[in-house]
Design an enzyme around this catalytic site. Sequence first.
Site, PDB file in Angstrom:
ATOM      1  CG  HIS A   1      -0.481   0.158   2.529  1.00 19.13           C
ATOM      2  ND1 HIS A   1      -0.317   1.392   3.116  1.00 19.13           N
ATOM      3  CD2 HIS A   1      -0.110  -0.738   3.474  1.00 19.13           C
ATOM      4  CE1 HIS A   1       0.125   1.236   4.355  1.00 19.13           C
ATOM      5  NE2 HIS A   1       0.272  -0.048   4.597  1.00 19.13           N
TER       6      HIS A   1
ATOM      7  CG  ASP B   1       2.325   0.603   8.094  1.00 18.99           C
ATOM      8  OD1 ASP B   1       2.059   0.274   6.930  1.00 18.99           O
ATOM      9  OD2 ASP B   1       1.509   0.490   9.034  1.00 18.99           O
TER      10      ASP B   1
ATOM     11  CD  GLU C   1      -3.119  -1.609   5.059  1.00 20.53           C
ATOM     12  OE1 GLU C   1      -3.161  -2.667   5.714  1.00 20.53           O
ATOM     13  OE2 GLU C   1      -2.786  -0.519   5.591  1.00 20.53           O
ATOM     14  CD  GLU C   2      -1.858   2.490   7.340  1.00 20.84           C
ATOM     15  OE1 GLU C   2      -2.532   1.912   8.210  1.00 20.84           O
ATOM     16  OE2 GLU C   2      -0.628   2.388   7.261  1.00 20.84           O
TER      17      GLU C   2
ATOM     18  CG  ASP D   1       1.558  -3.404   5.101  1.00 21.36           C
ATOM     19  OD1 ASP D   1       2.249  -2.461   5.529  1.00 21.36           O
ATOM     20  OD2 ASP D   1       0.316  -3.365   5.036  1.00 21.36           O
TER      21      ASP D   1
ATOM     22  CG  HIS E   1      -0.220   2.362  12.640  1.00 20.74           C
ATOM     23  ND1 HIS E   1      -1.586   2.294  12.497  1.00 20.74           N
ATOM     24  CD2 HIS E   1       0.278   1.680  11.591  1.00 20.74           C
ATOM     25  CE1 HIS E   1      -1.890   1.594  11.418  1.00 20.74           C
ATOM     26  NE2 HIS E   1      -0.764   1.195  10.850  1.00 20.74           N
TER      27      HIS E   1
HETATM   28 ZN   LIG Z   1       0.726  -1.022   6.470  1.00 20.41          ZN
END
Ligand SMILES: [Zn+2]
Length: 358
Positions: free
Chosen positions: A89, A190, A220-221, A243, A330
Amino acid sequence: MQILDTIKELNACFGPSGCEEEIRNKIAELAKPFADEMYTDVMGNLIVVKKAAGKRGAAKADNFNEAKAGAEMPAAAKAGTPRLMFAAHMDSLGLIVTYIEENGLLRFGVVGLVEPTDLKAIPVRFANGTVGTVYSDTGADKPGIDDLFIDIGASSRKEAEKLVQKGDMAVFDTPARALAGDLIVSPYLDNRAGAAAQLLALAAVKKPAYDCCFVFTTQEEVGRRGAKPAAFGVDPQYAVVCDATRTDDQPKSRHQGTTIPGKGAAIKVMDKSVICHPEMVAALKAIADEKKIAWQTDVLQEGGTDGTEMRKTAGGVWTGGVSIPVRYVHSPQEVCCTADIEAAARLMAAFAETKPGF
Ligand SMILES: [Zn+2]
């Protein structure tokens, strides 16, 4: 392709979920020399096609088709079997303006899984280059999202509205930097790390055993929303997701993950949303051993990736995953190892060149 430089280049591009145009154009520019064909679909996914060895004619990557309503999927995505789909992603987490105070401060919500406690004193930037800093007005030790504001320097609502509107998104605004060893720190490893690995794999594949679609997915998130239509369109027999995954080396880790930065490409067995096909897991391990690529096992008790959607597409897809271990995933400052990105790229390239035995 220098990995840190590539991450810097990707992170200079704006690309929170649903607003991926800038990052997509940068990835398309980097992918073009290695592509037979490229197109976007209606979800904004970028699909880079590299045809199986023997079927490769003159490169047609100049033919970068933007999706149009009702457009036919390009022939390259439909012709020839078997097809292998890679997915990484390209969208990132973000913040979104919900209210502008009389005094010019911006209230905001989150795009994707962002922890409010990670945000205090974090620099951010908007698509138009406006920058700001996040702070709290309550003094709470653990601020909630409604304790926080973005200060862009405007002293009134009127002044702020000249720069930012409700609904505008912002991203974390710090550059990628080298740490000790092969580690790097950056926002959005990420999944800029996975996107970089997929670009490296695309460049490295010389004789694909399959028609390969390297897909850089959107949204994706916020729930893997791009991958599902992408997989439906590509209709692969085999799929590999690349990922970030959580690591097991942070202080007081409860061992609900298994990966360690620097120990190699992480071959996914399962996360909370997918159990990879055992044949794919075994094939990736065997190829890594044969090519002497460092690898480790990725088991995670939470999370999910685009692999979740690819696995369940149509009648089901033989799906595996090659993950990059990322510490503090994240958060606005994530850490990973460039050697793992390189190992992941080598493993994906080797898989693309290996005839499926199942
Ligand atoms: Zn990811």
